[in-house]
Scaffold this active site. Sequence first.
Site, PDB file in Angstrom:
ATOM      1  N   SER A 165     -99.027 149.681  -1.822  1.00  0.00           N
ATOM      2  CA  SER A 165     -98.052 150.672  -2.301  1.00  0.00           C
ATOM      3  C   SER A 165     -97.950 151.807  -1.289  1.00  0.00           C
ATOM      4  O   SER A 165     -98.934 152.153  -0.626  1.00  0.00           O
ATOM      5  CB  SER A 165     -98.498 151.247  -3.645  1.00  0.00           C
ATOM      6  OG  SER A 165     -97.648 152.333  -4.014  1.00  0.00           O
ATOM      7  N   TYR A 179    -104.669 155.195  -8.838  1.00  0.00           N
ATOM      8  CA  TYR A 179    -103.818 154.073  -8.397  1.00  0.00           C
ATOM      9  C   TYR A 179    -103.661 154.104  -6.877  1.00  0.00           C
ATOM     10  O   TYR A 179    -103.796 153.075  -6.201  1.00  0.00           O
ATOM     11  CB  TYR A 179    -102.467 154.179  -9.093  1.00  0.00           C
ATOM     12  CG  TYR A 179    -101.407 153.216  -8.618  1.00  0.00           C
ATOM     13  CD1 TYR A 179    -101.397 151.883  -9.035  1.00  0.00           C
ATOM     14  CD2 TYR A 179    -100.391 153.636  -7.755  1.00  0.00           C
ATOM     15  CE1 TYR A 179    -100.402 151.014  -8.605  1.00  0.00           C
ATOM     16  CE2 TYR A 179     -99.395 152.776  -7.324  1.00  0.00           C
ATOM     17  CZ  TYR A 179     -99.401 151.459  -7.753  1.00  0.00           C
ATOM     18  OH  TYR A 179     -98.429 150.597  -7.322  1.00  0.00           O
TER      19      TYR A 179
HETATM   20  P1  NAP Z   1     -94.522 145.358 -13.524  1.00  0.00           P
HETATM   21  O1  NAP Z   1     -93.066 145.249 -13.706  1.00  0.00           O
HETATM   22  O2  NAP Z   1     -95.280 146.329 -14.374  1.00  0.00           O
HETATM   23  O3  NAP Z   1     -95.155 143.897 -13.705  1.00  0.00           O
HETATM   24  C1  NAP Z   1     -96.542 143.755 -13.668  1.00  0.00           C
HETATM   25  C2  NAP Z   1     -96.912 142.298 -13.815  1.00  0.00           C
HETATM   26  O4  NAP Z   1     -98.332 142.195 -13.668  1.00  0.00           O
HETATM   27  C3  NAP Z   1     -96.537 141.696 -15.146  1.00  0.00           C
HETATM   28  O5  NAP Z   1     -96.118 140.365 -14.927  1.00  0.00           O
HETATM   29  C4  NAP Z   1     -97.876 141.709 -15.915  1.00  0.00           C
HETATM   30  O6  NAP Z   1     -97.997 140.618 -16.818  1.00  0.00           O
HETATM   31  C5  NAP Z   1     -98.850 141.492 -14.780  1.00  0.00           C
HETATM   32  N1  NAP Z   1    -100.203 141.962 -15.051  1.00  0.00           N
HETATM   33  C6  NAP Z   1    -100.604 143.205 -15.405  1.00  0.00           C
HETATM   34  N2  NAP Z   1    -101.934 143.246 -15.528  1.00  0.00           N
HETATM   35  C7  NAP Z   1    -102.384 142.002 -15.251  1.00  0.00           C
HETATM   36  C8  NAP Z   1    -103.655 141.404 -15.214  1.00  0.00           C
HETATM   37  N3  NAP Z   1    -104.771 142.102 -15.488  1.00  0.00           N
HETATM   38  N4  NAP Z   1    -103.747 140.089 -14.892  1.00  0.00           N
HETATM   39  C9  NAP Z   1    -102.647 139.367 -14.612  1.00  0.00           C
HETATM   40  N5  NAP Z   1    -101.406 139.876 -14.638  1.00  0.00           N
HETATM   41  C10 NAP Z   1    -101.285 141.178 -14.952  1.00  0.00           C
HETATM   42  O7  NAP Z   1     -94.914 145.712 -11.989  1.00  0.00           O
HETATM   43  P2  NAP Z   1     -94.034 145.697 -10.638  1.00  0.00           P
HETATM   44  O8  NAP Z   1     -93.322 146.987 -10.532  1.00  0.00           O
HETATM   45  O9  NAP Z   1     -93.284 144.426 -10.522  1.00  0.00           O
HETATM   46  O10 NAP Z   1     -95.215 145.761  -9.558  1.00  0.00           O
HETATM   47  C11 NAP Z   1     -95.749 144.614  -8.935  1.00  0.00           C
HETATM   48  C12 NAP Z   1     -96.731 145.062  -7.880  1.00  0.00           C
HETATM   49  O11 NAP Z   1     -96.089 145.931  -6.940  1.00  0.00           O
HETATM   50  C13 NAP Z   1     -97.935 145.833  -8.429  1.00  0.00           C
HETATM   51  O12 NAP Z   1     -99.083 145.501  -7.707  1.00  0.00           O
HETATM   52  C14 NAP Z   1     -97.550 147.278  -8.167  1.00  0.00           C
HETATM   53  O13 NAP Z   1     -98.679 148.119  -8.064  1.00  0.00           O
HETATM   54  C15 NAP Z   1     -96.811 147.151  -6.858  1.00  0.00           C
HETATM   55  N6  NAP Z   1     -95.900 148.268  -6.612  1.00  0.00           N
HETATM   56  C16 NAP Z   1     -94.833 148.499  -7.430  1.00  0.00           C
HETATM   57  C17 NAP Z   1     -94.008 149.582  -7.170  1.00  0.00           C
HETATM   58  C18 NAP Z   1     -92.820 149.920  -8.021  1.00  0.00           C
HETATM   59  O14 NAP Z   1     -92.218 150.993  -7.826  1.00  0.00           O
HETATM   60  N7  NAP Z   1     -92.394 149.065  -8.951  1.00  0.00           N
HETATM   61  C19 NAP Z   1     -94.283 150.417  -6.078  1.00  0.00           C
HETATM   62  C20 NAP Z   1     -95.367 150.149  -5.274  1.00  0.00           C
HETATM   63  C21 NAP Z   1     -96.172 149.067  -5.550  1.00  0.00           C
HETATM   64  P3  NAP Z   1     -97.733 140.757 -18.420  1.00  0.00           P
HETATM   65  O15 NAP Z   1     -96.314 141.296 -18.550  1.00  0.00           O
HETATM   66  O16 NAP Z   1     -97.881 139.372 -18.944  1.00  0.00           O
HETATM   67  O17 NAP Z   1     -98.753 141.715 -18.913  1.00  0.00           O
END
Ligand code: NAP
Length: 270
Positions: A165, A179
Site C-alpha cells: 500500500s 495498517y
Molecule cells: P476489500 O474490498 O475489503 O476486499 C478484501 C478481501 O479480502 C475480501 O475478499 C475478503 O473476503 C478478504 N479477506 C479479508 N480478510 C481475510 C482473511 N483473513 N483471509 C482471507 N481473506 C480475507 O479490499 P480491497 O480494497 O480489494 O484490497 C485488497 C488489497 O489491496 C488489500 O491487501 C489492501 O490492503 C490493499 N490495498 C487496498 C487499497 C484501497 O484503497 N482499496 C489501497 C492500498 C492497498 P470476505 O469478503 O469473504 O471476508
Amino acid sequence: MPPIGVRPRGSAHNDGMSPTPLLLVTGASRGIGAATARLAAAQGWDVAINYANDEAAAEAVADAVRAQGRRALTLCADVSRQGQVRAMFATLDRHAADGGGVLAGLVNNAGVVDRAARLDEMSAPRLERMLAVNVLGTMLCAREAVRRMSTRHGGAGGAIVNLGSAASRLGAPAQYVDYAAAKGAVDSFTIGLAREVAAEGVRVNAVRPGIIETEIHASGGQPDRAARLAPTVPMQRPGSADEVAQAILWLLSPLSSYTTGALVDVAGGR
Ligand code: NAP
C-alpha cells in the site's frame, strides 16, 4: 530468457501439452482480488478464489472466470490461520493431481483495515489482527507457494505478487499507522523473499495501490473515503480495482520476466 528448465509461467500462451497454470488469489470475493481473478481468466489462467466469509460473492467471481472458458475453484480460508492455509494448499495439490491446473502464481491480496484511530487508542487485539491478516497471512501463503513452485523443491517456477500500500510510504497518521506498518513489513518481505528465491524460478514483487474505489473503506467505517480524498491525489481521482489488476497481471506474466523485488506504485502519483 529464464534459466533452462524454468518456463515463464502465467502465460496466456499454453502449448496444449503442459497443465494450465493455476493462479491463487487470496481475498478474491470482491474488490482488487475479484478484479484480478477476472482479468487472470481473460489472460489464460485457471483461478483459485480464496475468501474468508462471503461464499456467494466468491462463487459469483468463479462464475465470471468460468464464463471466460477457464476453470475456477473457491476456497474458504482465513489466511492468518496456518491450519486453514495448509488445508487450502492441500486442496490445490489434490486439484492438480486430479488433472487440474498446477499452481504457478499467487496473489497475496487478502488484507484488512480498521477504524481511523490514533495509536494511543488502539487495542492489542486490533493490532494483532492487523499484523496477523496483512503480514502473517502473506508470509504463510507465500511459504506454501514457494514450497510448491521453487525449483529447489522440484517445482517449475512461478510468480508471487503481494499487495502492499502507498500507506507504507505515507504512514497513515491518525488513520491507521498499524495498517501502514503492516504494509511496510510486506514491502520488506517482498524484497527479501525475491532475493531468496530469485535463482529458483520464482519472482516476487509487490503492487502498492493508492486510494482505490473498493469496499475496504466502508469496512473501516469510511464509505466516502475514496471520493473524499480524491483531491489529495495528483491525478485528482481514486483508482479502480481493474487498474490495480492490470499491474498485478503484468507482474505475473512473462512480460515482466526480469522484474523481481520491485514495489510498483499504482497510486495516481500519490
Ligand atoms: P476489500 O474490498 O475489503 O476486499 C478484501 C478481501 O479480502 C475480501 O475478499 C475478503 O473476503 C478478504 N479477506 C479479508 N480478510 C481475510 C482473511 N483473513 N483471509 C482471507 N481473506 C480475507 O479490499 P480491497 O480494497 O480489494 O484490497 C485488497 C488489497 O489491496 C488489500 O491487501 C489492501 O490492503 C490493499 N490495498 C487496498 C487499497 C484501497 O484503497 N482499496 C489501497 C492500498 C492497498 P470476505 O469478503 O469473504 O471476508
